[in-house]
Write a protein that holds these residues in place. Structure first.
Motif, PDB file in Angstrom:
ATOM      1  N   ARG A  50      71.652  71.173  32.046  1.00 28.99           N
ATOM      2  CA  ARG A  50      71.997  71.500  33.427  1.00 28.99           C
ATOM      3  C   ARG A  50      73.456  71.144  33.680  1.00 28.99           C
ATOM      4  NH1 ARG A  50      71.655  66.951  36.863  1.00 28.99           N
ATOM      5  NH2 ARG A  50      70.933  65.076  35.782  1.00 28.99           N
ATOM      6  N   LEU A  51      73.992  71.767  34.722  1.00 28.47           N
ATOM      7  CA  LEU A  51      75.392  71.571  35.090  1.00 28.47           C
ATOM      8  C   LEU A  51      75.462  71.574  36.613  1.00 28.47           C
ATOM      9  CD1 LEU A  51      78.133  71.373  33.545  1.00 28.47           C
ATOM     10  CD2 LEU A  51      78.424  73.808  33.985  1.00 28.47           C
ATOM     11  N   ASP A  52      75.812  70.413  37.192  1.00 30.46           N
ATOM     12  CA  ASP A  52      75.950  70.322  38.639  1.00 30.46           C
ATOM     13  C   ASP A  52      76.902  69.173  38.955  1.00 30.46           C
ATOM     14  OD1 ASP A  52      74.405  67.934  38.411  1.00 30.46           O
ATOM     15  OD2 ASP A  52      72.571  69.118  38.552  1.00 30.46           O
ATOM     16  N   GLU A  53      77.065  68.851  40.224  1.00 24.35           N
ATOM     17  CA  GLU A  53      78.042  67.829  40.599  1.00 24.35           C
ATOM     18  C   GLU A  53      77.701  66.459  40.037  1.00 24.35           C
ATOM     19  OE1 GLU A  53      79.213  67.548  44.630  1.00 24.35           O
ATOM     20  OE2 GLU A  53      79.921  69.620  44.756  1.00 24.35           O
ATOM     21  N   SER A  54      76.407  66.176  39.841  1.00 19.96           N
ATOM     22  CA  SER A  54      76.026  64.892  39.273  1.00 19.96           C
ATOM     23  C   SER A  54      76.171  64.873  37.750  1.00 19.96           C
ATOM     24  CB  SER A  54      74.584  64.548  39.652  1.00 19.96           C
ATOM     25  OG  SER A  54      73.691  65.496  39.093  1.00 19.96           O
ATOM     26  N   SER A  55      76.246  66.038  37.145  1.00 22.45           N
ATOM     27  CA  SER A  55      76.426  66.158  35.695  1.00 22.45           C
ATOM     28  C   SER A  55      77.402  67.307  35.449  1.00 22.45           C
ATOM     29  CB  SER A  55      75.072  66.442  35.027  1.00 22.45           C
ATOM     30  OG  SER A  55      75.208  66.526  33.641  1.00 22.45           O
ATOM     31  N   PRO A  56      78.731  67.052  35.654  1.00 24.32           N
ATOM     32  CA  PRO A  56      79.698  68.148  35.729  1.00 24.32           C
ATOM     33  C   PRO A  56      80.238  68.658  34.394  1.00 24.32           C
ATOM     34  CG  PRO A  56      80.783  66.083  36.234  1.00 24.32           C
ATOM     35  CD  PRO A  56      79.335  65.759  36.001  1.00 24.32           C
ATOM     36  N   TYR A  57      79.737  68.176  33.277  1.00 25.58           N
ATOM     37  CA  TYR A  57      80.138  68.749  31.991  1.00 25.58           C
ATOM     38  C   TYR A  57      78.945  68.721  31.050  1.00 25.58           C
ATOM     39  CZ  TYR A  57      80.792  63.778  30.910  1.00 25.58           C
ATOM     40  OH  TYR A  57      80.604  62.422  30.772  1.00 25.58           O
ATOM     41  N   VAL A  58      78.937  69.645  30.102  1.00 26.63           N
ATOM     42  CA  VAL A  58      77.769  69.779  29.240  1.00 26.63           C
ATOM     43  C   VAL A  58      78.176  70.361  27.894  1.00 26.63           C
ATOM     44  CG1 VAL A  58      77.178  72.114  30.023  1.00 26.63           C
ATOM     45  CG2 VAL A  58      75.381  70.623  29.183  1.00 26.63           C
ATOM     46  N   ASP A  59      77.478  69.936  26.837  1.00 27.21           N
ATOM     47  CA  ASP A  59      77.559  70.564  25.520  1.00 27.21           C
ATOM     48  C   ASP A  59      76.238  71.272  25.280  1.00 27.21           C
ATOM     49  OD1 ASP A  59      80.147  69.774  24.423  1.00 27.21           O
ATOM     50  OD2 ASP A  59      79.358  67.735  24.473  1.00 27.21           O
ATOM     51  N   ALA A  60      76.298  72.497  24.793  1.00 26.37           N
ATOM     52  CA  ALA A  60      75.074  73.263  24.537  1.00 26.37           C
ATOM     53  C   ALA A  60      75.364  74.250  23.416  1.00 26.37           C
ATOM     54  CB  ALA A  60      74.619  73.973  25.817  1.00 26.37           C
ATOM     55  N   ARG A  61      74.459  75.193  23.218  1.00 26.80           N
ATOM     56  CA  ARG A  61      74.629  76.178  22.156  1.00 26.80           C
ATOM     57  C   ARG A  61      73.984  77.489  22.567  1.00 26.80           C
ATOM     58  NH1 ARG A  61      69.481  76.042  20.215  1.00 26.80           N
ATOM     59  NH2 ARG A  61      68.417  74.040  20.491  1.00 26.80           N
ATOM     60  N   LEU A  62      74.454  78.561  21.963  1.00 26.25           N
ATOM     61  CA  LEU A  62      73.852  79.879  22.153  1.00 26.25           C
ATOM     62  C   LEU A  62      72.795  80.106  21.076  1.00 26.25           C
ATOM     63  CD1 LEU A  62      77.037  82.021  22.924  1.00 26.25           C
ATOM     64  CD2 LEU A  62      75.348  81.141  24.545  1.00 26.25           C
ATOM     65  N   PRO A 105      84.162  71.792  38.658  1.00 20.86           N
ATOM     66  CA  PRO A 105      84.648  70.889  39.702  1.00 20.86           C
ATOM     67  C   PRO A 105      83.537  69.934  40.129  1.00 20.86           C
ATOM     68  CG  PRO A 105      85.275  73.167  40.179  1.00 20.86           C
ATOM     69  CD  PRO A 105      84.312  73.207  39.022  1.00 20.86           C
ATOM     70  N   PRO A 106      83.855  68.730  40.571  1.00 21.43           N
ATOM     71  CA  PRO A 106      85.205  68.257  40.903  1.00 21.43           C
ATOM     72  C   PRO A 106      85.997  67.705  39.733  1.00 21.43           C
ATOM     73  CG  PRO A 106      83.597  66.588  41.462  1.00 21.43           C
ATOM     74  CD  PRO A 106      82.813  67.763  40.968  1.00 21.43           C
ATOM     75  N   VAL A 107      85.388  67.636  38.534  1.00 20.56           N
ATOM     76  CA  VAL A 107      86.117  67.112  37.380  1.00 20.56           C
ATOM     77  C   VAL A 107      87.239  68.058  36.968  1.00 20.56           C
ATOM     78  CG1 VAL A 107      85.905  66.372  34.976  1.00 20.56           C
ATOM     79  CG2 VAL A 107      84.088  65.839  36.600  1.00 20.56           C
ATOM     80  N   SER A 108      86.957  69.373  36.948  1.00 17.38           N
ATOM     81  CA  SER A 108      87.981  70.371  36.664  1.00 17.38           C
ATOM     82  C   SER A 108      88.632  70.817  37.972  1.00 17.38           C
ATOM     83  CB  SER A 108      87.362  71.581  35.964  1.00 17.38           C
ATOM     84  OG  SER A 108      88.278  72.654  35.929  1.00 17.38           O
ATOM     85  N   LEU A 109      89.937  70.800  37.992  1.00 18.49           N
ATOM     86  CA  LEU A 109      90.666  71.133  39.224  1.00 18.49           C
ATOM     87  C   LEU A 109      91.005  72.616  39.340  1.00 18.49           C
ATOM     88  CD1 LEU A 109      93.135  68.099  39.354  1.00 18.49           C
ATOM     89  CD2 LEU A 109      90.829  68.302  40.318  1.00 18.49           C
ATOM     90  N   ILE A 110      90.712  73.414  38.305  1.00 19.65           N
ATOM     91  CA  ILE A 110      91.069  74.837  38.342  1.00 19.65           C
ATOM     92  C   ILE A 110      89.840  75.735  38.383  1.00 19.65           C
ATOM     93  CG2 ILE A 110      93.245  74.447  37.140  1.00 19.65           C
ATOM     94  CD1 ILE A 110      91.869  75.646  34.620  1.00 19.65           C
ATOM     95  N   GLY A 111      88.678  75.159  38.666  1.00 19.07           N
ATOM     96  CA  GLY A 111      87.437  75.919  38.633  1.00 19.07           C
ATOM     97  C   GLY A 111      86.688  75.643  37.344  1.00 19.07           C
ATOM     98  N   ALA A 112      85.596  76.355  37.146  1.00 25.35           N
ATOM     99  CA  ALA A 112      84.775  76.150  35.955  1.00 25.35           C
ATOM    100  C   ALA A 112      85.550  76.546  34.700  1.00 25.35           C
ATOM    101  CB  ALA A 112      83.501  76.971  36.059  1.00 25.35           C
ATOM    102  N   CYS A 113      85.400  75.750  33.649  1.00 25.54           N
ATOM    103  CA  CYS A 113      86.028  76.039  32.360  1.00 25.54           C
ATOM    104  C   CYS A 113      84.946  76.094  31.294  1.00 25.54           C
ATOM    105  CB  CYS A 113      87.048  74.961  31.999  1.00 25.54           C
ATOM    106  SG  CYS A 113      88.457  74.892  33.118  1.00 25.54           S
ATOM    107  N   LEU A 114      85.118  76.991  30.354  1.00 24.01           N
ATOM    108  CA  LEU A 114      84.116  77.216  29.316  1.00 24.01           C
ATOM    109  C   LEU A 114      84.804  77.427  27.979  1.00 24.01           C
ATOM    110  CD1 LEU A 114      81.151  77.986  28.427  1.00 24.01           C
ATOM    111  CD2 LEU A 114      81.748  80.350  29.055  1.00 24.01           C
ATOM    112  N   THR A 115      84.325  76.734  26.955  1.00 23.99           N
ATOM    113  CA  THR A 115      84.822  76.940  25.600  1.00 23.99           C
ATOM    114  C   THR A 115      83.640  77.257  24.702  1.00 23.99           C
ATOM    115  OG1 THR A 115      86.579  75.322  25.970  1.00 23.99           O
ATOM    116  CG2 THR A 115      86.148  75.956  23.697  1.00 23.99           C
ATOM    117  N   ILE A 116      83.768  78.312  23.924  1.00 25.98           N
ATOM    118  CA  ILE A 116      82.719  78.706  22.984  1.00 25.98           C
ATOM    119  C   ILE A 116      83.317  78.763  21.591  1.00 25.98           C
ATOM    120  CG2 ILE A 116      81.033  80.477  22.359  1.00 25.98           C
ATOM    121  CD1 ILE A 116      81.180  81.458  25.272  1.00 25.98           C
ATOM    122  N   ARG A 117      82.774  77.957  20.690  1.00 22.52           N
ATOM    123  CA  ARG A 117      83.216  77.993  19.300  1.00 22.52           C
ATOM    124  C   ARG A 117      82.170  78.746  18.490  1.00 22.52           C
ATOM    125  NH1 ARG A 117      83.824  72.585  17.498  1.00 22.52           N
ATOM    126  NH2 ARG A 117      85.436  72.559  19.085  1.00 22.52           N
TER     127      ARG A 117
END
Length: 214
Positions: free
Chosen positions: A78-90, A101-113
């Motif tokens: 899950r991803l919400d204000e109480s848990s604002p970052y997550v590692d997962a997989r496809l 946000p609020p951890v990211s100041l530019i909106g949601a960020c996503l990285t997929i390796r």
């Protein structure tokens, strides 16, 4: 609209509703190794070792958040204000990291390796210059003699690639147990038990840590 424009629009609508929006075709392109989304209007990709901007963008911040939620919910994260970052997989094994946000100041960020469909062998790593022949021979012997091996390195340095290559020398009759925070190791062996840790649920319970699994 002409036929080509209609097909393109139809695909964009279907990707937006059922898949991953403008990054869906990027996930399908084998030459792309990493996708970086920096807010809804900025997408970069790593292609053949080089970072390049991509022309696509998400319709809105809500569209990006909905895409991330679809990705992480499939593996019960899950991803919400109480848990604002997550590692997962496809489902294909690609590794996801998302932060909002609020951890990211530019909106949601996503990285997929993304990962290569066919794992590298040690011979291939030697051929492309990632390992010397001497290092390859030494590591092969270390695996065959059941030595403890620590594979350590920075993000994207090839830890999982090397681990997968080393696993090729584990005897077929061995039972292998893998323990990960987000499963990405793909061992080409017949007898593998894959375990994945689990974060706490929204009530704060139900967590299964890597230490528990060990």
């Amino acid at each position: 609209l002409g036929p080509a424009e209609k097909d393109s629009l139809r695909r964009e609508i279907l990707d937006e509703i059922f898949s991953y929006g403008p990054i869906t075709p990027l996930l399908e392109e084998s030459s792309i190794s990493e996708i970086m989304v920096n807010g809804s209007d900025s997408i970069y990709v790593e292609k053949e070792g080089k970072l390049v901007p991509h022309a696509g963008r998400f319709l809105s911040e809500d569209s990006l958040r909905a895409t991330i939620d679809r990705m992480v919910s499939r593996v019960n994260r899950r991803l919400d204000e109480s848990s604002p970052y997550v590692d997962a997989r496809l489902p294909d094994g690609s590794r996801i990291n998302a932060i909002i946000p609020p951890v990211s100041l530019i909106g949601a960020c996503l990285t997929i390796r993304k990962f290569r469909r066919d794992a590298y062998s040690l011979e291939e790593l030697v051929r492309i210059g990632s390992l010397t022949q001497g290092s390859s021979d030494y590591l092969r012997e270390a695996v065959l003699k059941r030595k403890n091996i620590i594979v350590s390195g920075g993000t994207g340095s090839g830890k999982t690639t090397l681990l997968n290559a080393l696993s090729g020398f584990i005897p077929e009759e061995e039972r292998i147990v893998t323990i990960e925070d987000a499963a990405e190791i793909r061992l080409q062996k017949p007898h593998v038990i894959r375990l994945e840790s689990r974060p706490p649920n929204i009530e704060g319970g139900g967590a299964v840590t890597i230490r528990d699994l060990v």
